[in-house]
Design a protein around this motif. Structure first.
Motif, PDB file in Angstrom:
ATOM      1  N   THR A 256       0.846  -1.181   0.000  1.00 29.07           N
ATOM      2  CA  THR A 256       0.000   0.000   0.000  1.00 29.07           C
ATOM      3  C   THR A 256       0.880   1.229   0.000  1.00 29.07           C
ATOM      4  O   THR A 256       2.078   1.173   0.286  1.00 29.07           O
ATOM      5  N   GLY A 257       0.288   2.378  -0.294  1.00 32.42           N
ATOM      6  CA  GLY A 257       1.043   3.625  -0.290  1.00 32.42           C
ATOM      7  C   GLY A 257       1.686   3.894   1.056  1.00 32.42           C
ATOM      8  O   GLY A 257       2.826   4.351   1.156  1.00 32.42           O
ATOM      9  N   ASP A 258       0.964   3.581   2.178  1.00 35.86           N
ATOM     10  CA  ASP A 258       1.519   3.805   3.506  1.00 35.86           C
ATOM     11  C   ASP A 258       2.736   2.927   3.751  1.00 35.86           C
ATOM     12  O   ASP A 258       3.728   3.350   4.339  1.00 35.86           O
ATOM     13  N   GLU A 259       2.669   1.652   3.278  1.00 35.39           N
ATOM     14  CA  GLU A 259       3.784   0.730   3.473  1.00 35.39           C
ATOM     15  C   GLU A 259       5.008   1.179   2.695  1.00 35.39           C
ATOM     16  O   GLU A 259       6.137   1.110   3.183  1.00 35.39           O
ATOM     17  N   VAL A 260       4.788   1.632   1.462  1.00 37.31           N
ATOM     18  CA  VAL A 260       5.900   2.121   0.639  1.00 37.31           C
ATOM     19  C   VAL A 260       6.541   3.321   1.304  1.00 37.31           C
ATOM     20  O   VAL A 260       7.767   3.429   1.418  1.00 37.31           O
ATOM     21  N   GLN A 261       5.714   4.271   1.783  1.00 39.09           N
ATOM     22  CA  GLN A 261       6.236   5.475   2.396  1.00 39.09           C
ATOM     23  C   GLN A 261       7.023   5.150   3.664  1.00 39.09           C
ATOM     24  O   GLN A 261       8.081   5.719   3.922  1.00 39.09           O
ATOM     25  N   ALA A 262       6.511   4.189   4.453  1.00 40.09           N
ATOM     26  CA  ALA A 262       7.176   3.844   5.703  1.00 40.09           C
ATOM     27  C   ALA A 262       8.539   3.214   5.456  1.00 40.09           C
ATOM     28  O   ALA A 262       9.422   3.294   6.315  1.00 40.09           O
ATOM     29  N   ASP A 263       8.733   2.589   4.318  1.00 37.32           N
ATOM     30  CA  ASP A 263       9.969   1.861   4.036  1.00 37.32           C
ATOM     31  C   ASP A 263      11.006   2.710   3.303  1.00 37.32           C
ATOM     32  O   ASP A 263      12.089   2.239   2.996  1.00 37.32           O
ATOM     33  N   LEU A 264      10.675   3.955   3.001  1.00 40.38           N
ATOM     34  CA  LEU A 264      11.599   4.801   2.261  1.00 40.38           C
ATOM     35  C   LEU A 264      12.680   5.359   3.187  1.00 40.38           C
ATOM     36  O   LEU A 264      12.454   5.539   4.378  1.00 40.38           O
ATOM     37  N   PRO A 265      13.878   5.645   2.616  1.00 36.53           N
ATOM     38  CA  PRO A 265      14.938   6.266   3.423  1.00 36.53           C
ATOM     39  C   PRO A 265      14.490   7.616   3.969  1.00 36.53           C
ATOM     40  O   PRO A 265      13.664   8.300   3.352  1.00 36.53           O
ATOM     41  N   ARG A 266      15.025   7.998   5.104  1.00 41.07           N
ATOM     42  CA  ARG A 266      14.665   9.253   5.757  1.00 41.07           C
ATOM     43  C   ARG A 266      15.858  10.208   5.765  1.00 41.07           C
ATOM     44  O   ARG A 266      16.993   9.805   5.562  1.00 41.07           O
ATOM     45  N   GLY A 267      15.569  11.479   6.047  1.00 39.97           N
ATOM     46  CA  GLY A 267      16.623  12.479   6.156  1.00 39.97           C
ATOM     47  C   GLY A 267      17.062  12.983   4.792  1.00 39.97           C
ATOM     48  O   GLY A 267      16.257  13.102   3.868  1.00 39.97           O
ATOM     49  N   THR A 268      18.344  13.281   4.646  1.00 34.56           N
ATOM     50  CA  THR A 268      18.882  13.735   3.359  1.00 34.56           C
ATOM     51  C   THR A 268      19.071  12.519   2.457  1.00 34.56           C
ATOM     52  O   THR A 268      19.796  11.587   2.820  1.00 34.56           O
ATOM     53  N   VAL A 269      18.404  12.517   1.319  1.00 36.40           N
ATOM     54  CA  VAL A 269      18.438  11.353   0.438  1.00 36.40           C
ATOM     55  C   VAL A 269      18.963  11.743  -0.940  1.00 36.40           C
ATOM     56  O   VAL A 269      19.026  12.921  -1.287  1.00 36.40           O
ATOM     57  N   THR A 270      19.328  10.746  -1.706  1.00 37.24           N
ATOM     58  CA  THR A 270      19.792  10.932  -3.084  1.00 37.24           C
ATOM     59  C   THR A 270      18.826  10.250  -4.036  1.00 37.24           C
ATOM     60  O   THR A 270      18.449   9.097  -3.814  1.00 37.24           O
ATOM     61  N   PHE A 271      18.401  10.959  -5.057  1.00 39.30           N
ATOM     62  CA  PHE A 271      17.571  10.372  -6.103  1.00 39.30           C
ATOM     63  C   PHE A 271      18.481   9.897  -7.232  1.00 39.30           C
ATOM     64  O   PHE A 271      19.356  10.636  -7.691  1.00 39.30           O
ATOM     65  N   LEU A 272      18.274   8.664  -7.662  1.00 42.00           N
ATOM     66  CA  LEU A 272      19.098   8.078  -8.722  1.00 42.00           C
ATOM     67  C   LEU A 272      18.206   7.683  -9.891  1.00 42.00           C
ATOM     68  O   LEU A 272      17.280   6.884  -9.735  1.00 42.00           O
ATOM     69  N   LEU A 273      18.476   8.261 -11.028  1.00 42.40           N
ATOM     70  CA  LEU A 273      17.781   7.890 -12.253  1.00 42.40           C
ATOM     71  C   LEU A 273      18.803   7.314 -13.217  1.00 42.40           C
ATOM     72  O   LEU A 273      19.846   7.922 -13.463  1.00 42.40           O
ATOM     73  N   THR A 274      18.533   6.135 -13.748  1.00 43.82           N
ATOM     74  CA  THR A 274      19.463   5.503 -14.674  1.00 43.82           C
ATOM     75  C   THR A 274      18.765   5.173 -15.988  1.00 43.82           C
ATOM     76  O   THR A 274      17.545   5.009 -16.031  1.00 43.82           O
ATOM     77  N   ASP A 275      19.545   5.110 -17.032  1.00 49.39           N
ATOM     78  CA  ASP A 275      19.052   4.675 -18.334  1.00 49.39           C
ATOM     79  C   ASP A 275      20.217   4.028 -19.062  1.00 49.39           C
ATOM     80  O   ASP A 275      21.381   4.234 -18.694  1.00 49.39           O
TER      81      ASP A 275
END
Length: 276
Positions: free
Chosen positions: A207-226
């Motif tokens: 669920t959306g709540d479960e996904v949000q709860a499992d995300l890293p906290r604080g200062t994070v890095t977004f990684l996009l690859t192709d």
């Protein structure tokens, strides 16, 4: 998709090597405004052109003029311009169809797509925003087309359009909703259930709540690859690419999870991934 130039006689025109193709793509995207040599060099080499970049560019301009004609590729006052007639540029035909009320025009506009936007430009900085804009228009057009078919009572056509849409934009909830609705209207309940399971699989069944709860906290890095050049590779070695793509995905996931991250999109547009 990959740049394709067709002459008045219907025969494809060879416009040259990848650099010349990227140059032509840039000139087509910006054909409403003449481009100075300096501005083109800055764009094509991402601000890191060699000392001979201007000379190389002028050579490529000359090659394009030989291939397309002096009436098409023009230079004046140190600026270069390509002449495009109405209805010749796929991107413009598609964009015009997005505002048309005619369903047939919208379908024809979507039919102009042959792959990722501005594929010949690769990941060049100048092309990223324009490619993203076109992709956004495409997503909206596919959603609109799906709704048009549903409202017209063409459930079979809507199911086909929905299948294409969720393949290209698998993380668009509205597209999945329309696709499942179309399948159910067709009486394809088993396919609808499979589609719902696939959506659950893509999001990890959480669920959306479960996904949000499992995300890293604080200062994070977004990684996009192709994968650079994947469009061409799919054309040249289609039998090899599925295995290579699976290896790529495993390497990305291993690297991300090793550092406490999470892959949110294992398959976006084309072969891209998105992690945090």
């Amino acid at each position: 998709g990959l740049l394709r130039v067709v002459g008045d006689d219907g025969v494809d025109i060879d416009v040259g090597d990848p650099r010349a193709r990227a140059l032509l793509t840039l000139l087509l995207v910006r054909h409403h405004e003449p481009q100075t040599t300096e501005r083109i060099v800055e764009a094509l080499w991402d601000g890191a052109g060699p000392p001979e970049a201007a000379t190389l560019l002028l050579g490529d301009i000359g090659h394009l003029r030989d291939a397309l004609g002096a009436d098409r590729v023009r230079t004046a006052g140190g600026a270069h311009h390509i002449v495009v007639r109405e209805g010749e540029l796929d991107a413009e035909v598609f964009e015009a169809s997005c505002t048309a009320h005619d369903a047939a025009a919208l379908e024809a506009g979507l039919g102009r797509w042959r792959g990722p936007a501005l594929a010949d430009a690769g990941n060049a900085s100048w092309a990223v925003a324009e490619a993203a804009r076109l992709d956004g228009l495409r997503r909206g057009a596919m959603s609109r087309r799906l709704r048009q078919l549903l409202e017209a009572g063409d459930a079979s056509g809507a199911a086909a359009a929905g299948a294409d849409a969720v393949t290209r934009f698998p993380f668009d909830e509205a597209l999945w909703s329309g696709y499942v609705e179309a399948l159910r209207r067709c009486g394809r309940d088993d396919d609808a259930r499979r589609a719902e399971l696939e959506l659950s699989r893509l999001f990890g069944g959480e669920t959306g709540d479960e996904v949000q709860a499992d995300l890293p906290r604080g200062t994070v890095t977004f990684l996009l690859t192709d994968i650079v050049g994947s469009t061409r590779l799919w054309e040249l070695v289609p039998a090899v690419m599925p295995g290579a793509l699976a290896l790529h995905d495993r390497l990305i996931e291993d690297a991300v999870t090793r550092w406490g991250g999470r892959v949110l999109k294992s398959r976006g547009e084309g072969d891209s991934t998105f992690s945090v």
